[in-house]
Write an enzyme that holds these catalytic residues in place. Sequence first.
Site, PDB file in Angstrom:
ATOM      1  N   HIS A  72     -14.036  -2.240 -35.788  1.00 31.47           N
ATOM      2  CA  HIS A  72     -12.982  -1.239 -35.632  1.00 31.47           C
ATOM      3  C   HIS A  72     -11.637  -1.940 -35.472  1.00 31.47           C
ATOM      4  CE1 HIS A  72     -10.812   1.822 -32.962  1.00 31.47           C
ATOM      5  NE2 HIS A  72     -10.946   2.415 -34.131  1.00 31.47           N
ATOM      6  N   HIS A  97      -1.950  -2.126 -35.153  1.00 30.36           N
ATOM      7  CA  HIS A  97      -2.714  -1.270 -34.248  1.00 30.36           C
ATOM      8  C   HIS A  97      -1.906  -1.131 -32.966  1.00 30.36           C
ATOM      9  CE1 HIS A  97      -6.125  -0.234 -31.356  1.00 30.36           C
ATOM     10  NE2 HIS A  97      -5.880   0.832 -32.104  1.00 30.36           N
TER      11      HIS A  97
END
Length: 328
Positions: free
Chosen positions: A33, A104
């Site tokens: 992820h 991110h």
Amino acid sequence: MNNFVDDLENWMSKLPSELKAVPIINLAIPGSHDTMSYGIKDNAEIAPDADPIVGTLNKFIPCVVRRWAVTQRYDITEQLKNGVRYFDLRICMKRPENKFYFVHGLFCEEINEPLEQLKNFLRTHPREFVVLDCQHFYLFNPTDHCVLSAELNRIFDQKIYSRNTSQLKDCTLESATANGKQILIVYRSDACVNERFWLSQDWPTPWPNEVNVKQLRQYLDESLTQRKPDTGYVSQCVLTPSVRFIVPRFMSSLRATCAKEVERKLLDWVKAQVPGPFGADDKPKCNVFLADFIDIQDNNFCKTVVSLNKKILDQNSSTQNSPSKKSV
């Protein structure tokens, strides 16, 4: 029987021939992820995918923001060596540089070096196969999508398993290796459709958006029931902390508070899953499992997921030995 679990760097090439003939959408595959978040450096800039309050927090406690933005310790080469074959990418066009960066919450590194590392791994491991999932795009215009598509085509070129000439159900390790194909690219935007890349509906990846493992497990069970036989599928085994959740735990980290909680409480759910082909009237089976910090407990997550593929062999053996199978 389990030697493919003992050699995660080469687990696909070590699979028995029966499993190499199974479509990759029916194998159990470990995924990471926010794959590239390991590239977030100290004093990294806030990225456009961050909540506005995160920008404020980053001005005063940047080390805290970084601890909650990083989801992987291993770089992409180490992830590959430890069994990851599905990569979740978040990409941003950074101006005025006019360069693509992974993001991110914070900016990671520019995309070319990690992708070249992936290309090099594939070159030295010709019987391994990966799925590259371009999941989110930030500050893109239509031209940016076309430029990125062209760059991905340039880097991976003839190794790409193309949508315009193939079907997912025909993509097995056996056929891919025979044709020199090693990478399948999912591109989740129709701003500049590339006929070689696969679409969102080809590989659903429903987002749990949960911060409680019990609710996460329930979501994963319920969403898996909606899987179709002719597509890939991602089970996101991750918790998603909100800013409200993080603030009282700001001295901790995503790894300690969420990833390790998943490792402790969800791994039994993963172990209970079954990969393999299934029909329209059958109970859907698993495919890709996505996790944060795949290195926890000596890469236990990847070992667990890869070992699920033995269940396909067990099922085949059971079917062949069934009393209902009468000789003619």
